[in-house]
Design a protein around this motif. Sequence first.
Motif, PDB file in Angstrom:
ATOM      1  N   PRO A 151       0.836  -1.182   0.000  1.00  0.00           N
ATOM      2  CA  PRO A 151       0.000   0.000   0.000  1.00  0.00           C
ATOM      3  C   PRO A 151       0.882   1.247   0.000  1.00  0.00           C
ATOM      4  CG  PRO A 151       0.028  -1.009   2.176  1.00  0.00           C
ATOM      5  CD  PRO A 151       0.853  -1.865   1.294  1.00  0.00           C
ATOM      6  N   VAL A 152       0.677   2.087  -0.967  1.00  0.00           N
ATOM      7  CA  VAL A 152       1.355   3.378  -1.083  1.00  0.00           C
ATOM      8  C   VAL A 152       2.806   3.399  -0.593  1.00  0.00           C
ATOM      9  CG1 VAL A 152      -0.651   4.849  -1.217  1.00  0.00           C
ATOM     10  CG2 VAL A 152       0.039   4.009   0.975  1.00  0.00           C
ATOM     11  N   TRP A 177       5.316   5.105  -1.203  1.00  0.00           N
ATOM     12  CA  TRP A 177       6.029   6.378  -1.026  1.00  0.00           C
ATOM     13  C   TRP A 177       5.676   7.081   0.292  1.00  0.00           C
ATOM     14  CZ3 TRP A 177       2.046   5.496  -4.350  1.00  0.00           C
ATOM     15  CH2 TRP A 177       0.879   6.167  -4.082  1.00  0.00           C
ATOM     16  N   ALA A 178       4.791   6.512   1.070  1.00  0.00           N
ATOM     17  CA  ALA A 178       4.360   7.193   2.296  1.00  0.00           C
ATOM     18  C   ALA A 178       4.938   6.510   3.530  1.00  0.00           C
ATOM     19  CB  ALA A 178       2.839   7.182   2.366  1.00  0.00           C
ATOM     20  N   PRO A 179       5.206   7.293   4.569  1.00  0.00           N
ATOM     21  CA  PRO A 179       5.662   6.686   5.822  1.00  0.00           C
ATOM     22  C   PRO A 179       4.558   5.815   6.433  1.00  0.00           C
ATOM     23  CG  PRO A 179       6.029   9.055   5.821  1.00  0.00           C
ATOM     24  CD  PRO A 179       5.172   8.756   4.637  1.00  0.00           C
ATOM     25  N   ASP A 210       1.896   7.564   8.395  1.00  0.00           N
ATOM     26  CA  ASP A 210       0.912   8.292   7.580  1.00  0.00           C
ATOM     27  C   ASP A 210      -0.120   7.344   6.987  1.00  0.00           C
ATOM     28  OD1 ASP A 210       2.140  10.582   8.158  1.00  0.00           O
ATOM     29  OD2 ASP A 210       2.868  11.048   6.156  1.00  0.00           O
ATOM     30  N   LYS A 244       9.403   5.704   5.084  1.00  0.00           N
ATOM     31  CA  LYS A 244       8.530   5.331   3.975  1.00  0.00           C
ATOM     32  C   LYS A 244       8.659   3.832   3.724  1.00  0.00           C
ATOM     33  CE  LYS A 244       9.061   9.754   1.679  1.00  0.00           C
ATOM     34  NZ  LYS A 244       9.573  10.484   0.538  1.00  0.00           N
ATOM     35  N   LYS A 256       8.850   2.228   1.059  1.00  0.00           N
ATOM     36  CA  LYS A 256       9.821   1.873   0.025  1.00  0.00           C
ATOM     37  C   LYS A 256      11.262   1.922   0.546  1.00  0.00           C
ATOM     38  CE  LYS A 256      10.281   6.508  -1.890  1.00  0.00           C
ATOM     39  NZ  LYS A 256      10.076   7.421  -2.991  1.00  0.00           N
ATOM     40  N   CYS A 282      -3.395  -2.108  -4.748  1.00  0.00           N
ATOM     41  CA  CYS A 282      -3.457  -1.661  -3.357  1.00  0.00           C
ATOM     42  C   CYS A 282      -4.533  -0.596  -3.175  1.00  0.00           C
ATOM     43  CB  CYS A 282      -2.098  -1.173  -2.883  1.00  0.00           C
ATOM     44  SG  CYS A 282      -1.396   0.145  -3.845  1.00  0.00           S
ATOM     45  N   PHE A 283      -4.765   0.205  -4.205  1.00  0.00           N
ATOM     46  CA  PHE A 283      -5.812   1.225  -4.093  1.00  0.00           C
ATOM     47  C   PHE A 283      -7.189   0.649  -4.338  1.00  0.00           C
ATOM     48  CE2 PHE A 283      -2.102   3.861  -5.094  1.00  0.00           C
ATOM     49  CZ  PHE A 283      -2.109   4.591  -3.925  1.00  0.00           C
ATOM     50  N   ASP A 292       4.880  13.501  -2.047  1.00  0.00           N
ATOM     51  CA  ASP A 292       5.262  12.144  -1.737  1.00  0.00           C
ATOM     52  C   ASP A 292       4.455  11.554  -0.592  1.00  0.00           C
ATOM     53  OD1 ASP A 292       7.004  11.641  -3.667  1.00  0.00           O
ATOM     54  OD2 ASP A 292       8.672  11.136  -2.360  1.00  0.00           O
ATOM     55  N   SER A 293       4.141  12.371   0.371  1.00  0.00           N
ATOM     56  CA  SER A 293       3.416  11.743   1.474  1.00  0.00           C
ATOM     57  C   SER A 293       2.475  12.702   2.187  1.00  0.00           C
ATOM     58  CB  SER A 293       4.404  11.186   2.478  1.00  0.00           C
ATOM     59  OG  SER A 293       5.251  12.203   2.926  1.00  0.00           O
ATOM     60  N   LYS A 294       3.062  13.689   2.835  1.00  0.00           N
ATOM     61  CA  LYS A 294       2.249  14.484   3.753  1.00  0.00           C
ATOM     62  C   LYS A 294       1.030  15.081   3.065  1.00  0.00           C
ATOM     63  CE  LYS A 294       5.102  14.105   7.208  1.00  0.00           C
ATOM     64  NZ  LYS A 294       4.788  13.203   8.308  1.00  0.00           N
ATOM     65  N   TRP A 317      -1.625  12.635   2.084  1.00  0.00           N
ATOM     66  CA  TRP A 317      -2.429  12.127   3.201  1.00  0.00           C
ATOM     67  C   TRP A 317      -3.226  13.227   3.877  1.00  0.00           C
ATOM     68  CZ3 TRP A 317      -3.098   7.668   1.880  1.00  0.00           C
ATOM     69  CH2 TRP A 317      -2.077   6.943   1.277  1.00  0.00           C
ATOM     70  N   ARG A 338      -6.673  13.458   2.610  1.00  0.00           N
ATOM     71  CA  ARG A 338      -7.712  12.491   2.962  1.00  0.00           C
ATOM     72  C   ARG A 338      -8.929  13.195   3.543  1.00  0.00           C
ATOM     73  NH1 ARG A 338      -3.928  11.804   7.121  1.00  0.00           N
ATOM     74  NH2 ARG A 338      -4.778  12.256   9.165  1.00  0.00           N
TER      75      ARG A 338
END
Lengths: 239, 283
Positions: free
Chosen positions: A93-94, A96-98, A101, A132, A134, B77-78, B235-237, B240, B243
């Motif tokens: 799952p995703v 690229w995200a920590p 998160d 992350k 990855k 995954c999505f 990339d992340s923050k 998310w 959301r």
Amino acid sequence: MCQITIKADSLKKIYSSTKALNNFSLEVRKGEFVALLGANGAGKSTFIRIALGLESPEAPPEGGNSEIFSIPSISLQPSDLQKIGYISSDMSPVPWAPVCDIADFYASIYHKWDVQLFENYIRQWSLLKNKKLKDLSKGQRRLSEFALVLSYHPELLILDEPFDGLDAVNRINLQKILKELQKKTQVTILYTTHVLEEVHKLADRLVIIREGKKVYDQPLKESTESIEVIFRKHYGMAL
Amino acid sequence: MRNKNIYISGTFFFLKNLWFAPSVNFYYILFGIVLLILKGGQDLKHHDILLSMFLLCFSSYGMGRTICDKSGMILSCFRMLPIRTEHLIRLFALSALLYSATIQTVLTAVLGLSLGLPFIGNAHITFTQSQDGEIMSIASGYITDLSGRIEIPYHKILEPSLFFGIVKTPAGYPVFPFWWLILPVLCASLTFYFISSHHIAPVLQRNNHPVVWNFILLSIIALLITGLIVDSFSDSKMVWALRSLLDIHLWIIPALFGSLSLLVILLLLYYYRPIFRGAEVIK
């Protein structure tokens, strides 16, 4: 009467000229722990992807049907997906995200998200939740995926070669957790593997798939032969 | 010279689309530098800028790499997440918007457009449908350079009914209104168009080498700064953070990040004014 969690009826799938699934049928009852064993390319992952609605079988009526929770796989709704945990060798799952998160994100979309349980797994497995996915090692990544999936209390766990990349310690720990979870919560588990040794420790029932066909399907306690002997027999290998 | 640039442009976009990853930004750097050297501030054409800016509005890079594979299907995954595809698309479409609004506006404008080059943004937006008619993915489409190639590999991206967001899937969900992606980028683009045409372009037309090198410097700095900002978000923050889209009004996010993008661009221009002034003195 036992509830059927996964039902596949005469599934067919052809890639180019190769039959990935050839009239494959399977029923998994609620609370069962089923191991789907087969060589590489036998059709294990194809079956799982079709069962989850991620791929379609051949066009009806020849292609067969598959259902989860008595709902056609292709029509699974978000409310059904709330109850399914899926871990696959080729899917994260995703990435690229920590991890933390992703956990926050999961908390907002999974009704049964258990933050305490997630934190327990993080501590227990010494996971680096601020990194992350990855950037984690394969083992850490797989454990993080398990922590994420188990923390929303799925009723059905579908695991596609789930222990790949794990060291012996984590492999044993995780297998123990899954077995306890199954006993305690009656979660249904279907997992694919090509490692014979781990099957008898985990599964209640063994299904062997060869060239897209089911060639063996028996509860393990009813079997008098070792898994290796059964496997060799059905794969036409010398005993 | 123009044909040559178009070939180069095509080659770089081809490579970029093959790459399909964040590191694609390096192509922008290379591309920008090559074009700067080739054109050196000559032959500025305002209609090139305007057309480029207009096409830039259709830009939305990032979505493809975010939620889809190369064939345009949403990643497993999505698809296994218990949220509706419609929400997923909104979630990531808007994250792509930020990426697009900053990276592409800054890079295309600073590196290419103010020089009047055939260099524009691209769009990775395409709608495909699953067997039951539900929207499955947005990816892989692109609208690219000024050589006349405008490709929309799948279908419907600019179909009026889809454009205005009045299409509903058989399941009854409205299709994501495409223009949501355009408005903030349009604002940023037009602002930058005026800045570049009134301030940067005249300087470039009068001065060749010093400005070219100053411009390369500025571009690299701009790239690093915006790249850092955008990558850390996208990339992340930021993804998310989005959301919350599931709960709040949609317009807030594009408006917020559109404004942020614009602010970054304007700040960069403000702080690097001395470079252009210096260049004018040199002549």
